[in-house]
Write an enzyme that holds these catalytic residues in place. Structure first.
Site, mmCIF file in Angstrom:
data_model
loop_
_atom_site.group_PDB
_atom_site.id
_atom_site.type_symbol
_atom_site.label_atom_id
_atom_site.label_comp_id
_atom_site.label_asym_id
_atom_site.label_seq_id
_atom_site.Cartn_x
_atom_site.Cartn_y
_atom_site.Cartn_z
ATOM 1 N N ARG A 80 0.857 -1.192 0.000
ATOM 2 C CA ARG A 80 0.000 0.000 0.000
ATOM 3 C C ARG A 80 0.884 1.229 0.000
ATOM 4 N NH1 ARG A 80 -4.779 0.252 4.271
ATOM 5 N NH2 ARG A 80 -3.060 0.879 5.586
ATOM 6 N N THR A 90 -1.187 7.409 -0.626
ATOM 7 C CA THR A 90 -2.514 7.245 -1.255
ATOM 8 C C THR A 90 -3.295 6.069 -0.666
ATOM 9 O OG1 THR A 90 -1.676 5.722 -2.925
ATOM 10 C CG2 THR A 90 -1.556 8.069 -3.453
ATOM 11 N N ASP A 129 0.473 -3.270 11.923
ATOM 12 C CA ASP A 129 0.977 -3.595 10.586
ATOM 13 C C ASP A 129 1.443 -5.050 10.571
ATOM 14 O OD1 ASP A 129 2.865 -3.957 8.373
ATOM 15 O OD2 ASP A 129 2.549 -1.819 8.046
ATOM 16 N N ASP A 151 5.079 -5.839 9.242
ATOM 17 C CA ASP A 151 6.122 -5.413 10.178
ATOM 18 C C ASP A 151 6.176 -6.315 11.410
ATOM 19 O OD1 ASP A 151 7.081 -3.376 8.617
ATOM 20 O OD2 ASP A 151 5.831 -1.828 9.546
HETATM 21 C C1 PRP Z 1 -0.919 -4.946 4.312
HETATM 22 C C2 PRP Z 1 -1.662 -6.260 4.391
HETATM 23 C C3 PRP Z 1 -2.522 -6.227 3.166
HETATM 24 C C4 PRP Z 1 -2.840 -4.753 3.021
HETATM 25 C C5 PRP Z 1 -4.245 -4.529 3.478
HETATM 26 O O1 PRP Z 1 0.163 -5.023 3.441
HETATM 27 O O2 PRP Z 1 -0.821 -7.378 4.474
HETATM 28 O O3 PRP Z 1 -1.877 -6.718 2.008
HETATM 29 O O4 PRP Z 1 -1.927 -4.046 3.843
HETATM 30 O O5 PRP Z 1 -4.628 -3.205 3.257
HETATM 31 P P1 PRP Z 1 -5.762 -2.816 2.188
HETATM 32 O O6 PRP Z 1 -6.899 -3.768 2.401
HETATM 33 O O7 PRP Z 1 -6.105 -1.421 2.584
HETATM 34 O O8 PRP Z 1 -5.177 -2.899 0.831
HETATM 35 P P2 PRP Z 1 1.154 -3.789 3.199
HETATM 36 O O9 PRP Z 1 0.631 -2.949 2.104
HETATM 37 O O10 PRP Z 1 1.417 -3.128 4.519
HETATM 38 O O11 PRP Z 1 2.447 -4.469 2.619
HETATM 39 P P3 PRP Z 1 3.506 -5.444 3.339
HETATM 40 O O12 PRP Z 1 2.784 -6.753 3.601
HETATM 41 O O13 PRP Z 1 4.564 -5.564 2.325
HETATM 42 O O14 PRP Z 1 3.952 -4.796 4.624
HETATM 43 N N1 URA Z 2 -2.342 -3.286 6.722
HETATM 44 C C1 URA Z 2 -1.994 -3.817 7.923
HETATM 45 O O1 URA Z 2 -0.993 -4.526 8.032
HETATM 46 N N2 URA Z 2 -2.765 -3.521 8.978
HETATM 47 C C2 URA Z 2 -3.856 -2.762 8.887
HETATM 48 O O2 URA Z 2 -4.533 -2.530 9.909
HETATM 49 C C3 URA Z 2 -4.197 -2.235 7.638
HETATM 50 C C4 URA Z 2 -3.427 -2.518 6.565
#
Ligand code: PRP
Ligand code: URA
Length: 209
Positions: free
Chosen positions: A104, A108, A200, A203
């Site tokens: 994400r 945005t 997150d 993380d």
């Molecule tokens: C997190 C999570 C989802 C997304 C959910 O990933 O694992 O993929 O956010 O959010 P959304 O429903 O609003 O799209 P992130 O984008 O943080 O990436 P990462 O797993 O690489 O940390």
């Molecule tokens: N992605 C995450 O990892 N946690 C949230 O709460 C939303 C998006």
């Protein structure tokens, strides 16, 4: 409209509570995510079609059931979805694994694709997309878009924690995709994080913050 199943099994709920706790460290978080994924996979596969075959036990010949129909594939949304793959594979060891890389954009909140590699035997496989978090739904919607563009038709989405907005968005974009989820939380905050959520997921899984 697609079906939404909340997997309210006591073991899933107990483990999810442990994961939500801010003091749950990376090692425990990783292990709990894998365990919950395995328990949820049990529910996701509950309605797989069966067929009867004839076998011979040490006592006699008989008819007995085996899984029929298409084989399964698991598609984690990177990064955090990776933490669910081994749990599903524990129950379905012959499943193939595809990968979709999305993050994400922090400004945005929209998904940005950086990787997509799926099993090639499209006609023979149904897919389970896995990601712990269903927040705005943008990542899941984009992942399922990619998968459908490759020709896959039967897709199930399996997440840990979602919220009403995200679920509604996925149902609107992909009304044919059933959703399995362990908890539907209250809402999103101003940064589009799920409240109360678990923070997150990527993380916490990889200890990157
Ligand atoms: C997190 C999570 C989802 C997304 C959910 O990933 O694992 O993929 O956010 O959010 P959304 O429903 O609003 O799209 P992130 O984008 O943080 O990436 P990462 O797993 O690489 O940390
Ligand atoms: N992605 C995450 O990892 N946690 C949230 O709460 C939303 C998006």
């Amino acid at each position: 409209m697609s079906k939404v199943t909340v997997v309210d099994h006591p073991l899933v709920q107990h483990k999810l509570t442990l994961m939500r706790d801010k003091d749950c460290g990376t090692k425990d978080f990783r292990q709990l995510l894998e365990e919950i994924a395995m328990l949820m996979a049990y529910e996701v596969t509950r309605e797989l079609p069966l067929e009867e075959i004839e076998i011979e036990t040490p006592i006699t010949k008989c008819k007995s059931k085996i899984i029929a129909g298409k084989k399964l594939g698991i598609v984690p949304i990177l990064r955090a979805g990776l933490g669910m793959v081994d749990g599903v594979l524990a129950l379905v060891p012959t499943a193939k694994v595809g990968h979709i890389g999305l993050y994400r954009d922090p400004e945005t909140h929209l998904p940005v694709e950086y990787y997509c590699k799926l099993p090639m035997d499209v006609a023979e496989r149904d897919l389970i997309v896995v990601d712990p978090m269903l927040a705005t739904g943008g990542s899941s919607i984009a992942a399922i878009d990619f998968i459908k563009r490759r020709g896959y038709k039967t897709i199930t989405l399996m997440c840990l924690v979602g919220c009403p907005e995200g679920i509604a968005a996925v149902q609107k974009a992909h009304p044919d995709v059933d959703i399995y989820i362990a908890a539907i939380d209250e809402k999103l905050n101003e940064n589009k994080y799920i409240v109360p959520g678990l923070g997150d997921a990527g993380d916490r899984l990889y200890g990157t913050k």
